[in-house]
Design a protein around this motif. Structure first.
Motif, PDB file in Angstrom:
ATOM      1  N   MET A   1      45.811  -5.431  13.525  1.00 30.86           N
ATOM      2  CA  MET A   1      44.250  -6.239  12.626  1.00 30.86           C
ATOM      3  C   MET A   1      44.456  -5.009  11.890  1.00 30.86           C
ATOM      4  O   MET A   1      43.687  -4.691  10.813  1.00 30.86           O
ATOM      5  CB  MET A   1      43.197  -6.436  13.754  1.00 30.86           C
ATOM      6  N   ALA A   2      44.708  -4.136  11.908  1.00 30.23           N
ATOM      7  CA  ALA A   2      43.790  -2.455  11.647  1.00 30.23           C
ATOM      8  C   ALA A   2      45.110  -2.745  10.452  1.00 30.23           C
ATOM      9  O   ALA A   2      45.157  -1.747   9.444  1.00 30.23           O
ATOM     10  CB  ALA A   2      43.781  -1.363  12.560  1.00 30.23           C
ATOM     11  N   ARG A   3      46.508  -2.506  10.993  1.00 30.82           N
ATOM     12  CA  ARG A   3      47.828  -1.832  10.192  1.00 30.82           C
ATOM     13  C   ARG A   3      47.174  -3.452   8.881  1.00 30.82           C
ATOM     14  O   ARG A   3      48.793  -2.779   8.223  1.00 30.82           O
ATOM     15  CB  ARG A   3      48.846  -2.360  10.783  1.00 30.82           C
ATOM     16  N   ALA A   4      46.979  -4.369   8.990  1.00 31.72           N
ATOM     17  CA  ALA A   4      47.038  -5.340   8.378  1.00 31.72           C
ATOM     18  C   ALA A   4      45.973  -5.052   6.995  1.00 31.72           C
ATOM     19  O   ALA A   4      46.121  -5.330   6.292  1.00 31.72           O
ATOM     20  CB  ALA A   4      46.349  -6.656   8.688  1.00 31.72           C
ATOM     21  N   LEU A   5      45.836  -4.013   7.169  1.00 29.23           N
ATOM     22  CA  LEU A   5      44.836  -3.641   5.916  1.00 29.23           C
ATOM     23  C   LEU A   5      45.283  -1.838   5.394  1.00 29.23           C
ATOM     24  O   LEU A   5      46.082  -1.631   5.967  1.00 29.23           O
ATOM     25  CB  LEU A   5      43.454  -2.870   6.698  1.00 29.23           C
ATOM     26  N   ASN A   6      44.957  -1.772   4.022  1.00 30.82           N
ATOM     27  CA  ASN A   6      45.142  -0.803   3.150  1.00 30.82           C
ATOM     28  C   ASN A   6      44.343  -1.178   2.535  1.00 30.82           C
ATOM     29  O   ASN A   6      43.052  -1.606   1.774  1.00 30.82           O
ATOM     30  CB  ASN A   6      46.770  -1.450   2.508  1.00 30.82           C
ATOM     31  N   ALA A   7      45.151   0.261   1.260  1.00 37.30           N
ATOM     32  CA  ALA A   7      43.653   0.535   0.151  1.00 37.30           C
ATOM     33  C   ALA A   7      43.399  -0.727  -0.311  1.00 37.30           C
ATOM     34  O   ALA A   7      42.355  -0.214  -1.212  1.00 37.30           O
ATOM     35  CB  ALA A   7      44.677   1.882  -0.612  1.00 37.30           C
ATOM     36  N   GLN A   8      44.393  -1.553  -1.199  1.00 33.52           N
ATOM     37  CA  GLN A   8      43.987  -2.688  -1.244  1.00 33.52           C
ATOM     38  C   GLN A   8      42.281  -3.710  -1.531  1.00 33.52           C
ATOM     39  O   GLN A   8      41.765  -4.147  -1.471  1.00 33.52           O
ATOM     40  CB  GLN A   8      45.135  -3.524  -2.191  1.00 33.52           C
ATOM     41  N   THR A   9      43.304  -3.923   0.058  1.00 29.38           N
ATOM     42  CA  THR A   9      41.962  -4.640   0.948  1.00 29.38           C
ATOM     43  C   THR A   9      40.611  -3.269   1.026  1.00 29.38           C
ATOM     44  O   THR A   9      39.644  -4.456   0.752  1.00 29.38           O
ATOM     45  CB  THR A   9      42.469  -5.705   2.494  1.00 29.38           C
ATOM     46  N   HIS A  10      40.760  -2.327   1.178  1.00 29.99           N
ATOM     47  CA  HIS A  10      39.368  -1.843   1.471  1.00 29.99           C
ATOM     48  C   HIS A  10      38.602  -1.418  -0.424  1.00 29.99           C
ATOM     49  O   HIS A  10      37.709  -2.020   0.739  1.00 29.99           O
ATOM     50  CB  HIS A  10      40.295  -0.353   0.991  1.00 29.99           C
ATOM     51  N   VAL A  11      39.152  -2.154  -0.903  1.00 28.40           N
ATOM     52  CA  VAL A  11      38.760  -1.637  -2.237  1.00 28.40           C
ATOM     53  C   VAL A  11      38.210  -3.080  -2.988  1.00 28.40           C
ATOM     54  O   VAL A  11      36.982  -3.621  -3.390  1.00 28.40           O
ATOM     55  CB  VAL A  11      39.594  -1.160  -3.789  1.00 28.40           C
ATOM     56  N   THR A  12      38.887  -3.643  -2.559  1.00 23.82           N
ATOM     57  CA  THR A  12      38.669  -5.516  -2.987  1.00 23.82           C
ATOM     58  C   THR A  12      37.233  -5.764  -1.611  1.00 23.82           C
ATOM     59  O   THR A  12      35.900  -6.528  -2.767  1.00 23.82           O
ATOM     60  CB  THR A  12      39.644  -6.807  -2.898  1.00 23.82           C
ATOM     61  N   ASP A  13      37.496  -5.162  -0.666  1.00 22.65           N
ATOM     62  CA  ASP A  13      36.083  -5.441   0.841  1.00 22.65           C
ATOM     63  C   ASP A  13      35.027  -4.603   0.356  1.00 22.65           C
ATOM     64  O   ASP A  13      33.983  -5.321  -0.057  1.00 22.65           O
ATOM     65  CB  ASP A  13      36.464  -4.989   1.818  1.00 22.65           C
ATOM     66  N   ALA A  14      35.508  -3.223  -0.482  1.00 23.17           N
ATOM     67  CA  ALA A  14      34.422  -3.275  -0.473  1.00 23.17           C
ATOM     68  C   ALA A  14      33.255  -3.384  -2.243  1.00 23.17           C
ATOM     69  O   ALA A  14      32.538  -3.610  -2.465  1.00 23.17           O
ATOM     70  CB  ALA A  14      34.490  -1.342  -1.374  1.00 23.17           C
ATOM     71  N   HIS A  15      34.103  -4.003  -3.578  1.00 21.65           N
ATOM     72  CA  HIS A  15      33.565  -4.861  -3.987  1.00 21.65           C
ATOM     73  C   HIS A  15      32.546  -5.421  -3.803  1.00 21.65           C
ATOM     74  O   HIS A  15      31.455  -6.216  -4.360  1.00 21.65           O
ATOM     75  CB  HIS A  15      34.703  -5.140  -5.189  1.00 21.65           C
ATOM     76  N   ALA A  16      32.946  -6.717  -2.445  1.00 16.92           N
ATOM     77  CA  ALA A  16      32.574  -8.011  -2.790  1.00 16.92           C
ATOM     78  C   ALA A  16      31.300  -7.726  -1.850  1.00 16.92           C
ATOM     79  O   ALA A  16      30.381  -8.362  -2.177  1.00 16.92           O
ATOM     80  CB  ALA A  16      33.829  -8.682  -1.394  1.00 16.92           C
ATOM     81  N   PHE A  17      31.802  -6.492  -1.391  1.00 14.55           N
ATOM     82  CA  PHE A  17      30.332  -6.466  -0.262  1.00 14.55           C
ATOM     83  C   PHE A  17      29.235  -5.485  -1.712  1.00 14.55           C
ATOM     84  O   PHE A  17      27.919  -5.550  -0.528  1.00 14.55           O
ATOM     85  CB  PHE A  17      30.239  -5.696   0.737  1.00 14.55           C
ATOM     86  N   VAL A  18      29.847  -4.512  -2.127  1.00 17.55           N
ATOM     87  CA  VAL A  18      28.301  -4.282  -3.168  1.00 17.55           C
ATOM     88  C   VAL A  18      27.914  -4.920  -3.603  1.00 17.55           C
ATOM     89  O   VAL A  18      26.285  -5.296  -3.680  1.00 17.55           O
ATOM     90  CB  VAL A  18      29.417  -2.924  -3.655  1.00 17.55           C
ATOM     91  N   ASP A  19      28.123  -6.715  -3.952  1.00 21.97           N
ATOM     92  CA  ASP A  19      28.403  -6.694  -5.156  1.00 21.97           C
ATOM     93  C   ASP A  19      26.841  -7.876  -4.029  1.00 21.97           C
ATOM     94  O   ASP A  19      26.768  -8.518  -4.749  1.00 21.97           O
ATOM     95  CB  ASP A  19      29.544  -8.020  -5.443  1.00 21.97           C
ATOM     96  N   TRP A  20      27.639  -8.654  -3.063  1.00 16.58           N
ATOM     97  CA  TRP A  20      26.745  -8.853  -2.177  1.00 16.58           C
ATOM     98  C   TRP A  20      25.776  -8.642  -2.059  1.00 16.58           C
ATOM     99  O   TRP A  20      24.396  -9.090  -2.310  1.00 16.58           O
ATOM    100  CB  TRP A  20      27.607  -9.814  -1.068  1.00 16.58           C
ATOM    101  N   LEU A  21      25.235  -7.115  -1.787  1.00 18.41           N
ATOM    102  CA  LEU A  21      24.011  -6.480  -1.320  1.00 18.41           C
ATOM    103  C   LEU A  21      23.641  -6.360  -3.538  1.00 18.41           C
ATOM    104  O   LEU A  21      22.381  -6.723  -2.621  1.00 18.41           O
ATOM    105  CB  LEU A  21      24.741  -4.602  -1.070  1.00 18.41           C
ATOM    106  N   ASP A  22      23.286  -6.351  -3.817  1.00 22.74           N
ATOM    107  CA  ASP A  22      23.133  -6.017  -4.802  1.00 22.74           C
ATOM    108  C   ASP A  22      21.800  -7.670  -5.487  1.00 22.74           C
ATOM    109  O   ASP A  22      21.766  -7.783  -6.274  1.00 22.74           O
ATOM    110  CB  ASP A  22      23.903  -5.471  -6.351  1.00 22.74           C
ATOM    111  N   GLN A  23      22.915  -8.874  -4.873  1.00 16.72           N
ATOM    112  CA  GLN A  23      22.340  -9.490  -4.873  1.00 16.72           C
ATOM    113  C   GLN A  23      21.005 -10.503  -3.669  1.00 16.72           C
ATOM    114  O   GLN A  23      20.226 -11.781  -3.710  1.00 16.72           O
ATOM    115  CB  GLN A  23      23.052 -11.225  -4.704  1.00 16.72           C
ATOM    116  N   GLN A  24      20.739  -8.969  -2.698  1.00 16.14           N
ATOM    117  CA  GLN A  24      19.877  -9.077  -2.340  1.00 16.14           C
ATOM    118  C   GLN A  24      17.995  -8.665  -2.610  1.00 16.14           C
ATOM    119  O   GLN A  24      18.163  -7.945  -3.005  1.00 16.14           O
ATOM    120  CB  GLN A  24      20.201  -8.782  -0.401  1.00 16.14           C
ATOM    121  N   SER A  25      16.816  -9.836  -2.351  1.00 19.85           N
ATOM    122  CA  SER A  25      15.633  -9.567  -2.935  1.00 19.85           C
ATOM    123  C   SER A  25      15.432  -7.710  -1.549  1.00 19.85           C
ATOM    124  O   SER A  25      14.314  -7.519  -2.433  1.00 19.85           O
ATOM    125  CB  SER A  25      14.960 -10.572  -2.450  1.00 19.85           C
TER     126      SER A  25
END
Length: 294
Positions: A139-163
């Motif tokens: 599971m760890a090997r399935a992650l890479n620089a690209q998945t790190h960045v796309t996940d970061a954007h998704a998680f930060v975007d979600w946080l910014d929508q929370q009251s």
């Protein structure tokens, strides 16, 4: 870095420090019996009441199951927490809750959501167990620089929508073991939102690859805190030098320290080599940076 060498080094450390090993066996016994991991953490002065929720977050690659915890009242600076190679589990829920009690809205993610929902290990399982390594390493090997960045954007975007998140304040991010590179890439990919980042015994911050996390330092605007395990430094003493030089050359504010007597994994409360005194020192320095940078 989590590998067989780390297992061997940590086993040797525990043989030299039988009291540490004995303490952790008792801790694991309590965890396996279903007790909360919080008993291992020192009491927190002026802890705020918090609200806890399991949340599902859409990403380009699927739906990530995460843990969101925040003070019961008001909006607060957010912190994105990346777990170590054993993923989102009770220990990290406890650590996230503790951070929220200090006044932050904390998202602890399941980095392995593409492969399995959390927890991906049972309470009491250790990276030192061959069966556990066989489970988590693919599971760890399935992650890479690209998945790190796309996940970061998704998680930060979600946080910014929370009251519960104060979007006028910067976001912090902190990661453990394999979460260290995720912190670095998050800070580099979203500099306009990330005000502080902490890597705790992070593995692979400096590599020879074209996508090495340290190459993104020039894009950061965050105050960075790099806490290094003694055995990680012994194995790769040049990594900290490269980090220091790169931070200095780019003008990015950073603090780097090798923690004497602290083995890889020392900051995580269910780790066999958890070192409370050194973990508290690393944690409190991160809190200090958050107070000024977020």
């Amino acid at each position: 870095m989590c590998d067989q060498d780390t297992v061997n080094e940590n086993d040797a450390y525990l043989k030299r420090n039988p009291f540490q090993s004995s303490m952790n066996r008792r801790q694991f016994g309590k965890l396996t019996a279903g007790a909360a991991a919080a008993f291992m953490l020192p009491p927190l002065a002026n802890a705020q009441d918090v609200v806890e929720n399991d949340v599902m977050i859409e990403t380009p690659d699927g739906t990530a199951d995460c843990y969101f915890v925040h003070p019961a009242n008001g909006s607060h600076a957010a912190v994105l927490m990346w777990p170590d190679i054993l993923g989102l589990r009770p220990a990290f829920r406890t650590m996230g809750k503790r951070l929220a009690q200090s006044g932050y809205s904390v998202l602890v993610v399941n980095p392995f959501y593409r492969s399995a929902k959390s927890p991906v290990v049972e309470e009491g399982e250790s990276f030192g167990d061959p069966e556990t390594r066989e489970k988590v390493m693919p599971m760890a090997r399935a992650l890479n620089a690209q998945t790190h960045v796309t996940d970061a954007h998704a998680f930060v975007d979600w946080l910014d929508q929370q009251s519960a998140v104060d979007t006028s304040r910067k976001i912090g991010t902190m990661g453990y073991c394999m979460g260290g590179p995720m912190v670095m890439r998050t800070a580099a990919a979203i500099p306009e939102r990330i005000g502080a980042g902490g890597s705790f015994h992070g593995g692979g911050l400096v590599t020879d690859n074209a996508d090495s996390p340290h190459l993104g330092i020039e894009n950061m605007e965050a105050h960075m805190w790099i806490a290094i395990a003694e055995n990680d430094d012994e194995r790769d003493p040049q990594a900290k030098e490269v980090l220091m030089d790169t931070f200095e050359e780019t003008g990015v504010m950073a603090e780097i320290e090798v923690f004497e007597g602290a083995m890889h994994g020392w900051c995580v409360i269910d780790s066999t080599v958890y070192n409370e005194a050194q973990a508290e020192r690393a944690w409190n320095r991160m809190l200090g940076i958050f107070e000024t940078a977020l």
